[in-house]
Each structure stands twice: as C-alpha cells, then as structure tokens.
Design a protein around this motif. Structure first.
Motif, PDB file in Angstrom:
ATOM      1  N   ALA A   3       0.825  -1.213   0.000  1.00 22.73           N
ATOM      2  CA  ALA A   3       0.000   0.000   0.000  1.00 22.73           C
ATOM      3  C   ALA A   3       0.857   1.259   0.000  1.00 22.73           C
ATOM      4  O   ALA A   3       2.015   1.248   0.416  1.00 22.73           O
ATOM      5  CB  ALA A   3      -0.899  -0.001   1.227  1.00 22.73           C
ATOM      6  N   VAL A   4       0.252   2.327  -0.454  1.00 21.63           N
ATOM      7  CA  VAL A   4       0.905   3.639  -0.410  1.00 21.63           C
ATOM      8  C   VAL A   4       0.691   4.205   0.986  1.00 21.63           C
ATOM      9  O   VAL A   4      -0.413   4.591   1.347  1.00 21.63           O
ATOM     10  CB  VAL A   4       0.322   4.598  -1.462  1.00 21.63           C
ATOM     11  N   ASN A   5       1.738   4.189   1.772  1.00 22.70           N
ATOM     12  CA  ASN A   5       1.700   4.771   3.114  1.00 22.70           C
ATOM     13  C   ASN A   5       3.121   5.176   3.491  1.00 22.70           C
ATOM     14  O   ASN A   5       4.089   4.749   2.848  1.00 22.70           O
ATOM     15  CB  ASN A   5       1.060   3.816   4.137  1.00 22.70           C
ATOM     16  N   PRO A   6       3.289   6.011   4.497  1.00 20.18           N
ATOM     17  CA  PRO A   6       4.619   6.512   4.855  1.00 20.18           C
ATOM     18  C   PRO A   6       5.636   5.402   5.160  1.00 20.18           C
ATOM     19  O   PRO A   6       6.804   5.517   4.781  1.00 20.18           O
ATOM     20  CB  PRO A   6       4.359   7.382   6.081  1.00 20.18           C
ATOM     21  N   ASP A   7       5.219   4.338   5.831  1.00 21.56           N
ATOM     22  CA  ASP A   7       6.156   3.262   6.163  1.00 21.56           C
ATOM     23  C   ASP A   7       6.712   2.593   4.911  1.00 21.56           C
ATOM     24  O   ASP A   7       7.911   2.325   4.814  1.00 21.56           O
ATOM     25  CB  ASP A   7       5.479   2.206   7.042  1.00 21.56           C
ATOM     26  N   ASN A   8       5.837   2.307   3.939  1.00 26.83           N
ATOM     27  CA  ASN A   8       6.299   1.662   2.709  1.00 26.83           C
ATOM     28  C   ASN A   8       7.116   2.614   1.848  1.00 26.83           C
ATOM     29  O   ASN A   8       8.114   2.212   1.243  1.00 26.83           O
ATOM     30  CB  ASN A   8       5.116   1.105   1.925  1.00 26.83           C
ATOM     31  N   LEU A   9       6.709   3.871   1.777  1.00 20.91           N
ATOM     32  CA  LEU A   9       7.492   4.851   1.006  1.00 20.91           C
ATOM     33  C   LEU A   9       8.889   5.031   1.592  1.00 20.91           C
ATOM     34  O   LEU A   9       9.861   5.195   0.848  1.00 20.91           O
ATOM     35  CB  LEU A   9       6.765   6.187   0.951  1.00 20.91           C
ATOM     36  N   ALA A  10       9.002   4.979   2.906  1.00 20.67           N
ATOM     37  CA  ALA A  10      10.312   5.120   3.559  1.00 20.67           C
ATOM     38  C   ALA A  10      11.265   4.010   3.121  1.00 20.67           C
ATOM     39  O   ALA A  10      12.471   4.234   2.997  1.00 20.67           O
ATOM     40  CB  ALA A  10      10.141   5.116   5.073  1.00 20.67           C
ATOM     41  N   LYS A  11      10.734   2.835   2.859  1.00 21.64           N
ATOM     42  CA  LYS A  11      11.577   1.716   2.420  1.00 21.64           C
ATOM     43  C   LYS A  11      12.208   1.980   1.053  1.00 21.64           C
ATOM     44  O   LYS A  11      13.165   1.327   0.666  1.00 21.64           O
ATOM     45  CB  LYS A  11      10.759   0.435   2.400  1.00 21.64           C
ATOM     46  N   PHE A  12      11.650   2.959   0.335  1.00 20.80           N
ATOM     47  CA  PHE A  12      12.166   3.337  -0.985  1.00 20.80           C
ATOM     48  C   PHE A  12      12.680   4.772  -0.958  1.00 20.80           C
ATOM     49  O   PHE A  12      12.671   5.467  -1.970  1.00 20.80           O
ATOM     50  CB  PHE A  12      11.069   3.161  -2.040  1.00 20.80           C
ATOM     51  N   ASP A  13      13.123   5.210   0.204  1.00 15.40           N
ATOM     52  CA  ASP A  13      13.677   6.556   0.392  1.00 15.40           C
ATOM     53  C   ASP A  13      12.738   7.654  -0.122  1.00 15.40           C
ATOM     54  O   ASP A  13      13.181   8.667  -0.661  1.00 15.40           O
ATOM     55  CB  ASP A  13      15.051   6.687  -0.278  1.00 15.40           C
ATOM     56  N   TYR A  14      11.458   7.440   0.026  1.00 11.32           N
ATOM     57  CA  TYR A  14      10.418   8.388  -0.383  1.00 11.32           C
ATOM     58  C   TYR A  14      10.485   8.743  -1.873  1.00 11.32           C
ATOM     59  O   TYR A  14      10.028   9.789  -2.292  1.00 11.32           O
ATOM     60  CB  TYR A  14      10.452   9.655   0.481  1.00 11.32           C
ATOM     61  N   ASP A  15      11.069   7.855  -2.657  1.00 13.18           N
ATOM     62  CA  ASP A  15      11.137   8.024  -4.109  1.00 13.18           C
ATOM     63  C   ASP A  15       9.879   7.392  -4.715  1.00 13.18           C
ATOM     64  O   ASP A  15       9.802   6.174  -4.887  1.00 13.18           O
ATOM     65  CB  ASP A  15      12.401   7.346  -4.639  1.00 13.18           C
ATOM     66  N   ASN A  16       8.885   8.233  -5.025  1.00 13.63           N
ATOM     67  CA  ASN A  16       7.597   7.731  -5.515  1.00 13.63           C
ATOM     68  C   ASN A  16       7.724   6.930  -6.805  1.00 13.63           C
ATOM     69  O   ASN A  16       7.050   5.911  -6.971  1.00 13.63           O
ATOM     70  CB  ASN A  16       6.609   8.884  -5.734  1.00 13.63           C
ATOM     71  N   ASP A  17       8.571   7.376  -7.721  1.00 11.49           N
ATOM     72  CA  ASP A  17       8.736   6.650  -8.982  1.00 11.49           C
ATOM     73  C   ASP A  17       9.294   5.252  -8.737  1.00 11.49           C
ATOM     74  O   ASP A  17       8.810   4.274  -9.314  1.00 11.49           O
ATOM     75  CB  ASP A  17       9.649   7.420  -9.940  1.00 11.49           C
ATOM     76  N   ARG A  18      10.310   5.170  -7.911  1.00  8.79           N
ATOM     77  CA  ARG A  18      10.910   3.864  -7.598  1.00  8.79           C
ATOM     78  C   ARG A  18       9.902   2.975  -6.871  1.00  8.79           C
ATOM     79  O   ARG A  18       9.783   1.782  -7.166  1.00  8.79           O
ATOM     80  CB  ARG A  18      12.156   4.059  -6.741  1.00  8.79           C
ATOM     81  N   PHE A  19       9.174   3.565  -5.921  1.00  7.61           N
ATOM     82  CA  PHE A  19       8.159   2.810  -5.192  1.00  7.61           C
ATOM     83  C   PHE A  19       7.136   2.221  -6.158  1.00  7.61           C
ATOM     84  O   PHE A  19       6.831   1.026  -6.115  1.00  7.61           O
ATOM     85  CB  PHE A  19       7.470   3.712  -4.163  1.00  7.61           C
TER      86      PHE A  19
END
Length: 84
Positions: A3-19
């Motif tokens: 899911a799109v949430n802060p914890d998961n985005l943090a795992k990708f250094d908040y890089d939305n494209d990479r996520f």
C-alpha cells in the motif's frame, strides 16, 4: 499488497517513482469479498495480514499460521513437491 503509506514509502527513500516501479514489478493482487479490500487499503503489510485470515487460500498462504491447522493444504503442498 504494498500500500501507499509513509512506512512503505520510507523503504524506498520516499522516491515515488521507484516505489511505483517496484510495487508494479511485484504484481501483488489479492481478491477479497465485500468491503474487506477497502478496509485494509493503505495499511502496513503486517496489518494487512490480519485481513487475509479466513479469505481465499491464496491470500491465507501469506500468513504463517495458515499452515498450522490446514491439513488439506499441507497435503497438497507435499503432493506437489513430491511430483516436481
């Protein structure tokens, strides 16, 4: 599943494209009955696992406790492995 949430985005250094790229590469899609999907929409994966209980076998196989009491499932896995 991811899911799109802060914890998961943090795992990708908040890089939305990479996520988005990695999430789409995983291709995780689980089906639920009724509104279960809506209720777990942006939860962390560890919290989503609770929603997967008592749904389709495919969903349940992501939970460790699924294998504890599902004798038919264990038999199917054993049979499949023996026939590889």
């Amino acid at each position: 599943m991811l899911a799109v949430n802060p914890d998961n985005l943090a795992k990708f250094d908040y890089d939305n494209d990479r996520f988005e790229r990695e999430r789409n590469r995983l291709g995780g899609l689980l089906l639920f009955k009724g509104k279960d999907s809506i209720s777990s929409s942006n939860e962390k994966y560890s919290d989503k696992l609770k929603t997967y209980a008592n749904t389709l076998y495919w969903n349940e196989t992501l939970r460790q406790d699924t294998y504890k009491t599902k004798i038919d499932l264990k038999k199917m896995i054993t049979t499949y492995i023996e026939n590889l």
